[in-house]
Enzyme design. Structure first.
Site, mmCIF file in Angstrom:
data_model
loop_
_atom_site.group_PDB
_atom_site.id
_atom_site.type_symbol
_atom_site.label_atom_id
_atom_site.label_comp_id
_atom_site.label_asym_id
_atom_site.label_seq_id
_atom_site.Cartn_x
_atom_site.Cartn_y
_atom_site.Cartn_z
ATOM 1 N N LYS A 148 0.846 -1.201 0.000
ATOM 2 C CA LYS A 148 0.000 0.000 0.000
ATOM 3 C C LYS A 148 0.874 1.241 0.000
ATOM 4 C CE LYS A 148 -1.906 3.007 2.915
ATOM 5 N NZ LYS A 148 -2.003 4.153 2.022
ATOM 6 N N GLU A 163 9.738 1.349 10.606
ATOM 7 C CA GLU A 163 10.726 2.402 10.316
ATOM 8 C C GLU A 163 9.992 3.717 10.470
ATOM 9 O OE1 GLU A 163 13.842 1.993 9.722
ATOM 10 O OE2 GLU A 163 13.831 -0.175 9.513
ATOM 11 N N THR A 189 5.692 8.131 13.483
ATOM 12 C CA THR A 189 5.687 7.397 14.749
ATOM 13 C C THR A 189 4.260 7.193 15.273
ATOM 14 O OG1 THR A 189 7.917 8.095 15.243
ATOM 15 C CG2 THR A 189 6.558 7.494 17.135
ATOM 16 N N GLY A 192 6.771 4.977 8.080
ATOM 17 C CA GLY A 192 5.899 6.141 8.168
ATOM 18 C C GLY A 192 6.144 6.863 9.472
ATOM 19 N N CYS A 226 13.454 11.086 6.010
ATOM 20 C CA CYS A 226 13.491 10.740 7.436
ATOM 21 C C CYS A 226 14.898 10.885 8.001
ATOM 22 C CB CYS A 226 12.981 9.322 7.641
ATOM 23 S SG CYS A 226 13.839 8.140 6.598
ATOM 24 N N THR A 270 1.469 6.868 13.515
ATOM 25 C CA THR A 270 0.861 5.770 12.746
ATOM 26 C C THR A 270 1.514 4.445 13.128
ATOM 27 O OG1 THR A 270 0.826 7.375 10.938
ATOM 28 C CG2 THR A 270 0.051 5.173 10.425
ATOM 29 N N GLU A 320 9.382 16.078 15.240
ATOM 30 C CA GLU A 320 9.719 15.965 13.818
ATOM 31 C C GLU A 320 8.902 16.974 13.007
ATOM 32 O OE1 GLU A 320 8.416 12.496 11.566
ATOM 33 O OE2 GLU A 320 10.424 12.352 10.719
#
Ligand code: NDP
Length: 485
Positions: free
Chosen positions: A177, A252, A232, A230, A286, A234, A389
């Site tokens: 996805k 990750e 943190t 994605g 990231c 989620t 972030e």
């Protein structure tokens, strides 16, 4: 009259099919703010169809020889390289990144991902353990079944193929996805897989939102392996969905990476590297170094030259060959980044460069989501701007007085993905690398990637490692066979 929008479709059981409910979402081009394609707004029914296809394909695919699987992956890599221009343009339009970056980084890396795992599976070894005179053990590493692969919008094909390649190389079937914000290159990959004659159902791509497609994937009892990249927040939801089903999970997640410049560093290299690590892909990597720490004797010189170099970055239409800074991926993300620029000022920071959207870059991009590269100084190390972030073209610069202090600063954060250290002193490089809590430490470089090394984060930046042997192990089940003498 509005031009008809290009409609992309799901890839299930080797076919390009529309979503079961017939619903589509607008796919917006970030550089213009206008819809340019339609992406399936799929749901659990589509995930179910993909599971059926993946389940049907598994018995044959998992027993296909490594040499044959390797050939399919190499064919896909070749086709990605053949279509470099088409894919780079698609990635640039979909994400807002400069086309030169998509051409030099995203697409070549997607091809490398397939090639790397296509050849890695030809060179594996198995362990054997001999139990004195009693038994002989050997380890079988077998594919686990159906893997669910969920990826974000910042490096769409690069990150999705980083999961697809190892998952199917070792004999799993997969349901991928992509982010619904950036589905185009995943769609083009499904066309490539058809051309490469990848057996039906080995890879399925279901487009749609996190709640409607991502969540059914993580909750599906027949998908026993989840690889997620994605944010943190989620990531936490993914972990919560997977835990009761005892799924194998790799996460990750986000980063807030320190970039440490000692007074003895080669300043030219440190400045060039830091401008790149701050603003590559508009700071939406990231691994970007969003917290710069500079040893006090070099601080002023560094800041002056860093600002000079940053202000030379050419912001413009992502499709313009000379553009170095493109658009932010979405209006939501642009608003989030602007929120942090405001917050930084409330926290006492001084915006010494950027901080606002530029004047119109050209007529085509008048409605696009742009923000000038932004540099902030004067903030305390532990404020929100320095801990949360932002994921945009915003960097903070803070002076430090000694090694011990900067290690404390670097680690004063919930994230632990990557860091950079710039110094000519080898002993110091080793000392600092050992003490910084990040999954990767780059010394005198940034984003220098060898696909064999373990890749992943500590603390809230994730769980597990990708890359090389780590990925091959993640996507397989280790089985011990014990034969008595
Ligand atoms: P998100 O976490 O919002 O989304 C990631 C993916 O998860 C998307 O495909 C998203 O779909 C999907 N998703 C959303 N909700 C759920 C759910 N409940 N269950 C399952 N899947 C779901 O991240 P972004 O796309 O905003 O990407 C930016 C983030 O990714 C940053 O935090 C960045 O640091 C991180 N990242 C980490 C990397 C690493 O290697 N550690 C590399 C690159 C990025 P949808 O798009 O529809 O919401």
């Amino acid at each position: 009259m509005q031009k008809e929008l290009l409609q992309i479709n799901n890839f299930i059981d080797g076919q390009l099919v529309g979503p079961s409910a017939g619903k589509y979402l607008d796919n917006i081009e970030p550089a213009t703010g206008k819809p340019y394609s339609l992406v399936p707004d799929s749901d659990g029914q589509d995930v179910e169809k993909a599971v059926t296809a993946a389940e049907k394909a598994f018995p044959t695919w998992s027993r296909t020889t490594a040499t044959e699987r390797s050939r399919y992956l190499l064919r896909i890599a070749d086709l990605i390289e053949r279509d470099l221009e088409k894919l780079a343009r698609a990635e640039s339009i979909d994400t807002g990144k400069p086309i030169s970056l998509a051409r030099a980084l995203d697409i070549p890396r997607a091809a490398s991902n397939f090639r790397f795992f296509a050849t890695a599976i030809l060179h594996t070894e198995s362990e054997a353990h001999i139990t004195d005179n009693v038994a002989f053990n050997y380890t079988l590493r077998q594919p686990r079944g159906i893997a669910g692969l969920i990826s974000p919008w910042n490096l769409p094909l690069y990150l999705l193929s980083w999961k697809i390649a190892p998952a199917i190389a070792v004999g799993n079937t997969a349901i991928a996805k992509p982010s619904e914000l950036t589905p185009m290159t995943a769609y083009l990959l499904s066309e490539i897989c058809r051309e490469a004659d990848l057996p039906n159902g080995v890879l399925n791509i279901v487009h749609g939102t996190g709640p409607n497609v991502g969540a059914p994937i993580t909750a599906h009892p027949k998908i026993n392996t989840i690889s997620f990249t994605g944010g943190t927040v989620t990531g936490r939801k993914v972990a919560e969905a997977c835990a009761p089903l005892f799924k194998k999970v790799s996460l990750e997640l986000g980063g807030k990476n320190p970039n440490v410049i000692f007074g003895d560093a080669d300043l030219d290299a440190a400045i060039n590297g830091s401008v790149r690590s701050s603003f590559a892909n508009q700071g939406q990597v990231c691994l970007c170094g969003s917290r710069i720490f500079v040893e006090r004797p070099a601080y002023e010189r560094f800041v002056d030259r860093f600002l000079e170099k940053t202000s030379q970055l050419k912001q413009g239409d992502p499709l313009d060959e000379s553009t170095e800074q493109g658009a932010i991926v979405s209006k939501t993300q642009l608003d989030k980044v602007k929120f942090y620029v405001d917050l930084a000022q409330k926290e006492g920071g001084k915006v010494v460069l950027g901080g606002a959207s530029p004047d119109k870059v050209n007529d085509r991009c008048a409605g696009g989501y742009f923000l000038s590269p932004t540099v902030i100084t004067g903030l305390p190390v532990s404020c929100r701007t320095n801990r949360e972030e932002i994921f945009g073209p915003v960097v903070t610069i803070t002076p430090f007085d000694n090694e011990e202090e900067v290690i404390r600063y670097a680690n004063d954060c919930d994230y632990g993905l990557a860091s950079s250290v710039w110094t000519q002193n080898l002993s110091r490089a080793h000392r600092v690398a050992e003490q910084i809590h990040t999954g990767t430490v780059w010394v005198n470089c940034w984003l220098l990637r060898d696909l064999r090394v373990p890749f992943g984060g500590m603390k809230q930046s994730g769980v597990g490692r990708e890359g090389g042997e780590e990925a091959l192990r993640f996507f397989t089940e280790a089985k011990n066979v014990c034969i008595a003498k």
